[in-house]
Motif scaffolding. Structure first.
Motif, PDB file in Angstrom:
ATOM      1  N   ASN A  99      16.803  13.805 -32.257  1.00 61.67           N
ATOM      2  CA  ASN A  99      16.617  13.555 -30.827  1.00 61.67           C
ATOM      3  C   ASN A  99      15.288  14.112 -30.334  1.00 61.67           C
ATOM      4  O   ASN A  99      14.594  13.479 -29.533  1.00 61.67           O
ATOM      5  N   LEU A 100      14.932  15.293 -30.808  1.00 56.65           N
ATOM      6  CA  LEU A 100      13.657  15.897 -30.436  1.00 56.65           C
ATOM      7  C   LEU A 100      12.496  15.040 -30.925  1.00 56.65           C
ATOM      8  O   LEU A 100      11.546  14.762 -30.186  1.00 56.65           O
ATOM      9  N   LYS A 101      12.587  14.575 -32.150  1.00 52.18           N
ATOM     10  CA  LYS A 101      11.522  13.739 -32.722  1.00 52.18           C
ATOM     11  C   LYS A 101      11.355  12.451 -31.928  1.00 52.18           C
ATOM     12  O   LYS A 101      10.237  12.000 -31.685  1.00 52.18           O
ATOM     13  N   ALA A 102      12.464  11.863 -31.497  1.00 55.24           N
ATOM     14  CA  ALA A 102      12.405  10.614 -30.735  1.00 55.24           C
ATOM     15  C   ALA A 102      11.706  10.797 -29.393  1.00 55.24           C
ATOM     16  O   ALA A 102      11.208   9.835 -28.816  1.00 55.24           O
ATOM     17  N   ARG A 103      11.649  12.024 -28.915  1.00 57.29           N
ATOM     18  CA  ARG A 103      11.049  12.295 -27.607  1.00 57.29           C
ATOM     19  C   ARG A 103       9.751  13.102 -27.719  1.00 57.29           C
ATOM     20  O   ARG A 103       9.334  13.740 -26.771  1.00 57.29           O
ATOM     21  N   ILE A 190      20.571  18.401 -28.481  1.00 57.83           N
ATOM     22  CA  ILE A 190      21.751  17.883 -29.188  1.00 57.83           C
ATOM     23  C   ILE A 190      22.342  16.725 -28.404  1.00 57.83           C
ATOM     24  O   ILE A 190      22.887  15.786 -28.958  1.00 57.83           O
ATOM     25  N   SER A 191      22.202  16.757 -27.072  1.00 60.12           N
ATOM     26  CA  SER A 191      22.700  15.642 -26.243  1.00 60.12           C
ATOM     27  C   SER A 191      21.860  15.529 -24.985  1.00 60.12           C
ATOM     28  O   SER A 191      22.314  15.836 -23.899  1.00 60.12           O
ATOM     29  N   PRO A 192      20.592  15.121 -25.158  1.00 58.72           N
ATOM     30  CA  PRO A 192      19.679  15.048 -23.995  1.00 58.72           C
ATOM     31  C   PRO A 192      20.080  13.957 -23.013  1.00 58.72           C
ATOM     32  O   PRO A 192      20.746  13.033 -23.332  1.00 58.72           O
TER      33      PRO A 192
END
Length: 192
Positions: A99-103, A190-192
């Motif tokens: 999720n962090l990488k996607a953002r 973990i759940s942005p």
């Protein structure tokens, strides 16, 4: 000796065919695992870990972790959010990084360092590594403004049957009440 026209054509065709075998091509792009070095020493594992965090490289990050990783969040935060970290495993660890990488735009501006490092060998195949960390992650999530994270981590590492080291337990501790720690980063992504 006389070579006829047909034989000449055959020879020329063969020579042209052989020359085509040696044409150059565009070089292949390096794979995402090229920065991985087999972690036969704990220092190599730590280098792999730092690179995988900086590059947000999921494959290499996963290779740094024991498949039964236990993450213990900062005690102050976990009391308020026990549900998030109560069953945290390698699956959640990889999900937060994904999720962090996607953002995050890969600009090379991220930074990650350890300081005040201490290594305590428990056995020949296990150790406890303690260090302060300083992490900058320049993500693009406008709902979360923190990009600087500091704290102290305690990493338990074990050597497997292939003589490679992996992180099996990770304890995160806040060191500055004003600056978020790694637990905060994980909790958000973990759940942005």
């Amino acid at each position: 000796m006389k070579i006829n026209f047909l034989q000449s054509g055959i020879y020329i065709s063969i020579l042209c065919g052989l020359a085509a075998c040696f044409n150059t091509r565009e070089p292949a792009q390096p794979s995402s695992a090229t920065s991985w070095i087999s972690p036969t020493e704990q220092s190599i594992l730590l280098d792999n870990f730092k690179k995988s965090v900086l590059e947000l490289n999921l494959n290499n990050y996963e290779r740094c972790l024991n498949k039964y990783l236990i993450f213990s969040p900062d005690r102050n935060l976990s009391g308020n959010n026990t549900g998030v970290f109560q069953t945290w495993t390698t699956v959640e660890e990889l999900e937060y990084l994904k999720n962090l990488k996607a953002r995050t735009v890969q600009t090379g501006a991220n930074a990650f360092t350890f300081s005040n490092e201490q290594t305590n060998f428990l056995t020949a195949d296990s150790l406890e590594y303690t260090a302060n960390y300083n992490l900058f992650v320049y993500h693009q999530d406008s709902s979360y403004t923190a990009t600087h994270f500091v704290g102290k981590c305690i990493l338990s590492m074990h050597r497997n049957s292939s003589s490679e080291w992996a992180i099996s337990r990770w304890q995160d501790n806040r060191t500055d009440a004003q600056t978020p720690c790694w637990t905060d980063l994980k909790q958000h992504f973990i759940s942005p």
